[in-house]
Design an enzyme around this catalytic site. Structure first.
Site, PDB file in Angstrom:
ATOM      1  N   ARG A  53      -3.990   8.628  -9.677  1.00  0.00           N
ATOM      2  CA  ARG A  53      -5.226   8.793 -10.472  1.00  0.00           C
ATOM      3  C   ARG A  53      -6.459   9.087  -9.614  1.00  0.00           C
ATOM      4  O   ARG A  53      -7.514   9.451 -10.125  1.00  0.00           O
ATOM      5  CB  ARG A  53      -5.459   7.538 -11.328  1.00  0.00           C
ATOM      6  CG  ARG A  53      -4.625   7.558 -12.599  1.00  0.00           C
ATOM      7  CD  ARG A  53      -4.977   6.390 -13.481  1.00  0.00           C
ATOM      8  NE  ARG A  53      -4.391   5.159 -12.980  1.00  0.00           N
ATOM      9  CZ  ARG A  53      -4.831   3.937 -13.306  1.00  0.00           C
ATOM     10  NH1 ARG A  53      -5.883   3.792 -14.098  1.00  0.00           N
ATOM     11  NH2 ARG A  53      -4.242   2.861 -12.832  1.00  0.00           N
ATOM     12  N   ALA A  85       0.823  -1.212   0.000  1.00  0.00           N
ATOM     13  CA  ALA A  85       0.000   0.000   0.000  1.00  0.00           C
ATOM     14  C   ALA A  85       0.852   1.255   0.000  1.00  0.00           C
ATOM     15  O   ALA A  85       0.515   2.258   0.616  1.00  0.00           O
ATOM     16  CB  ALA A  85      -0.913  -0.014   1.225  1.00  0.00           C
TER      17      ALA A  85
HETATM   18  C1  UD1 Z   1       0.225  -5.078 -10.793  1.00  0.00           C
HETATM   19  C2  UD1 Z   1       0.890  -6.338 -11.343  1.00  0.00           C
HETATM   20  C3  UD1 Z   1       0.100  -6.837 -12.553  1.00  0.00           C
HETATM   21  C4  UD1 Z   1      -1.328  -7.092 -12.152  1.00  0.00           C
HETATM   22  C5  UD1 Z   1      -1.948  -5.862 -11.495  1.00  0.00           C
HETATM   23  C6  UD1 Z   1      -3.286  -6.220 -10.881  1.00  0.00           C
HETATM   24  C7  UD1 Z   1       3.278  -6.133 -10.903  1.00  0.00           C
HETATM   25  C8  UD1 Z   1       4.617  -5.848 -11.482  1.00  0.00           C
HETATM   26  N1  UD1 Z   1       2.245  -6.053 -11.721  1.00  0.00           N
HETATM   27  O1  UD1 Z   1       0.322  -4.070 -11.782  1.00  0.00           O
HETATM   28  O2  UD1 Z   1       0.677  -8.042 -13.047  1.00  0.00           O
HETATM   29  O3  UD1 Z   1      -2.081  -7.503 -13.277  1.00  0.00           O
HETATM   30  O4  UD1 Z   1      -1.117  -5.351 -10.449  1.00  0.00           O
HETATM   31  O5  UD1 Z   1      -3.961  -5.095 -10.400  1.00  0.00           O
HETATM   32  O6  UD1 Z   1       3.197  -6.446  -9.728  1.00  0.00           O
HETATM   33  N2  UD1 Z   1       3.087  -0.767  -4.730  1.00  0.00           N
HETATM   34  C9  UD1 Z   1       3.949  -0.489  -3.705  1.00  0.00           C
HETATM   35  N3  UD1 Z   1       5.218  -0.106  -4.001  1.00  0.00           N
HETATM   36  C10 UD1 Z   1       5.677  -0.014  -5.282  1.00  0.00           C
HETATM   37  C11 UD1 Z   1       4.776  -0.307  -6.331  1.00  0.00           C
HETATM   38  C12 UD1 Z   1       3.475  -0.683  -6.023  1.00  0.00           C
HETATM   39  O7  UD1 Z   1       3.584  -0.575  -2.529  1.00  0.00           O
HETATM   40  O8  UD1 Z   1       6.848   0.329  -5.464  1.00  0.00           O
HETATM   41  C13 UD1 Z   1       1.709  -1.177  -4.390  1.00  0.00           C
HETATM   42  C14 UD1 Z   1       0.667  -0.187  -4.855  1.00  0.00           C
HETATM   43  O9  UD1 Z   1       0.356   0.757  -3.849  1.00  0.00           O
HETATM   44  C15 UD1 Z   1      -0.531  -1.081  -5.151  1.00  0.00           C
HETATM   45  C16 UD1 Z   1       0.118  -2.400  -5.564  1.00  0.00           C
HETATM   46  O10 UD1 Z   1       1.419  -2.374  -5.062  1.00  0.00           O
HETATM   47  O11 UD1 Z   1      -1.324  -1.311  -4.020  1.00  0.00           O
HETATM   48  C17 UD1 Z   1       0.117  -2.616  -7.089  1.00  0.00           C
HETATM   49  O12 UD1 Z   1       0.881  -1.618  -7.728  1.00  0.00           O
HETATM   50  P1  UD1 Z   1       0.473  -1.009  -9.111  1.00  0.00           P
HETATM   51  O13 UD1 Z   1       1.484  -0.002  -9.486  1.00  0.00           O
HETATM   52  O14 UD1 Z   1      -0.954  -0.613  -9.077  1.00  0.00           O
HETATM   53  O15 UD1 Z   1       0.671  -2.278 -10.070  1.00  0.00           O
HETATM   54  P2  UD1 Z   1      -0.013  -2.514 -11.480  1.00  0.00           P
HETATM   55  O16 UD1 Z   1       0.718  -1.750 -12.524  1.00  0.00           O
HETATM   56  O17 UD1 Z   1      -1.480  -2.308 -11.355  1.00  0.00           O
END
Ligand code: UD1
Ligand code: MG
Length: 452
Positions: free
Chosen positions: A18, A12
């Site tokens: 967005r 999280a």
């Molecule tokens: C991710 C998945 C994708 C999947 C999708 C489903 C990866 C690389 N990709 O993509 O395969 O289909 O979710 O919704 O995992 N977050 C962190 N730290 C970070 C990056 C993200 O805590 O450095 C958290 C975000 O707050 C979020 C979650 O991880 O709750 C997912 O991150 P997000 O950037 O939304 O990943 P997607 O591009 O949606």
């Protein structure tokens, strides 16, 4: 074999750009509570040995929402794999299955999680990684699950995928169950040499396969895997949650005459044979006893309503409102931090705040408890069986004794003894024939003016 221990990591750290909000994304509410708390409640059924959330810097409100579970801060947002790496110290000494969840996927059901854990334990060679997949109507930019004869082979992110891989309909929900002993070894080996320049958690599947281990997946329903990235998706998730809550209320024995117009909070509790009319809103903290009727257009928050009472239409119960058994709260009545004892009636156009209304007391239309002097709140105590005449003001602190009567239109500033009548208003005077004389004189004056 003893049931394997579960640890949960919730990612999280993202702000959720967005959402266009100063509030971290996971703090946006569904049915009255932050979405991350929905997720935390869902995982509780698995009785996890520990739960840790990975949050961004300056997110004290997320840490508070997650408490008493610990949080770790990911200072730089370098990807989902990097985020999981931040939880390494928090998971020290844990040897079981780590369940990784995304904080922005709050509708996830416990059944899917249980299915994943079953799959993790299943068969002669249990998979080291189990992924929750789904087949969305529009696969869009989700990562794709690449499968082969031996199960799951890899997850490819949309941006890195070939046209052929993008044609795959089976997508990654983001939920993973991973063998703890191997997880952080794979996280260390992740590279950010990819389209986004991030450390993808999803790459651990290929690493596990390279190590000769099997990986598996189970499929979940799209409705529970909806990710919330914008206010539009938040509203879509709210609709799903409301549908679930309405269904649960009806299955538990409440009648909703127009379910679609009733809004529940996550913790609303309705007794049996409760009838809820159209356009009723339950904010958090409401408990309703058996056989209560909540008529249309009521708004309830932090209130309890005991059995056999009637509330509304158009009533507002604010925090601390306690409606006793068989009591009536009618139209355009507001109750705040006040107790209506058994059978009390407050039926029309009234404000009751910081008060006790004794059993069977009747509060006339337009009564106001004047509880606030601009600085402090004071208490009004009305005894059992008292009768307050319409349009009375009770200037708190004040007490009206049992069975006392207050005459309509009174402004009560001093205690009224039990069984007494108090009337506090201008005395009525009458001038016999005055109206007729007045009218005659005025008509004559008007006639004179017309002649001029
Ligand atoms: C991710 C998945 C994708 C999947 C999708 C489903 C990866 C690389 N990709 O993509 O395969 O289909 O979710 O919704 O995992 N977050 C962190 N730290 C970070 C990056 C993200 O805590 O450095 C958290 C975000 O707050 C979020 C979650 O991880 O709750 C997912 O991150 P997000 O950037 O939304 O990943 P997607 O591009 O949606
Ligand atoms: Mg996402």
């Amino acid at each position: 074999m003893a049931q394997e221990q579960i640890a949960v990591i919730v990612l999280a750290a993202g702000m959720g750009t967005r959402m266009k909000s100063s509030l971290p994304k996971v703090m946006h509410r569904l049915a009255g509570r932050p979405m991350i708390n929905h997720l935390l409640e869902t995982v509780q059924v698995l009785a996890p040995e520990r739960v840790v959330a990975v949050i961004g810097p300056d997110m004290p409100q997320v840490a508070a929402a997650v408490a008493p579970h610990p949080t770790v801060v990911q200072a730089e947002r370098l990807g989902t794999g990097h985020a999981v790496g931040q939880a390494r110290a928090a998971l020290a000494g844990f040897a079981g299955t780590v369940l990784i969840l995304y904080g922005d996927t709050p509708l996830l059901g416990a059944d899917s999680l249980a299915a994943m854990l079953d799959r993790r334990r299943g068969g002669p060679t249990p998979p080291a990684v189990v992924v929750l997949g789904f087949r969305p109507v529009d696969p869009g930019h989700y990562g794709r699950l690449l499968t082969g004869p031996e199960g799951l082979e890899a997850i490819v992110e949309y941006k890195d995928a070939t046209a052929e891989q993008r044609a795959v309909g089976l997508c990654n929900s983001g939920v993973m169950a991973v063998e703890a002993a191997r997880l952080f070894g794979w996280i260390e080996r992740l590279s950010n040499d990819n389209a986004k320049g991030e450390y993808y958690l999803t790459d651990i599947v290929a690493l596990a396969r390279a190590d000769g281990l099997s990986c598996g997946y189970v499929e979940g329903a799209e409705a529970e895997l909806l990710g919330v990235n914008s206010r539009v998706e938040l509203a879509a998730a709210e609709a799903v949650v409301q549908t679930r809550l309405r269904r649960a209320a009806m299955e538990n024995g409440a009648t909703l005459t127009d379910p679609a117009s009733v809004h529940f909070a996550w913790d609303t509790r309705l007794g049996q044979d409760v009838v809820v009319g159209p356009h009723v809103v339950f904010e958090p903290g409401v408990t309703v006893g058996d056989r209560v009727e909540i008529r249309s257009f009521c708004h309830l928050e932090g209130a309890s309503v005991a059995a056999d009472s009637i509330v509304g239409p158009f009533a507002r119960l604010r925090p601390g409102a306690t409606v006793g058994e068989g009591a009536h709260v009618g139209n355009f009545v507001e109750i705040k931090n006040a107790t209506l004892e058994t059978g009390a009636k407050v039926n029309h156009l009234t404000y009751v705040g910081d008060a006790r209304i004794g059993a069977g007391a009747n509060i006339g239309a337009g009564t106001i408890t004047c509880n606030y002097d601009g600085f402090a709140k004071s208490f009004t105590d009305i005894g059992a069986g008292a009768f307050i005449g319409s349009n009375s003001s009770l200037v708190a602190p004040v007490k009206v004794g049992d069975r006392a009567v207050v005459g309509a239109g009174s402004v009560i500033t001093r205690e009224v003894a039990a069984g007494a009548l108090a009337v506090a208003r201008g005395t009525q005077m009458e001038l016999s024939g005055w109206a007729d004389r007045f009218r005659t004189r005025k008509q004559a004056e008007t006639a004179d003016k017309k002649k001029d």
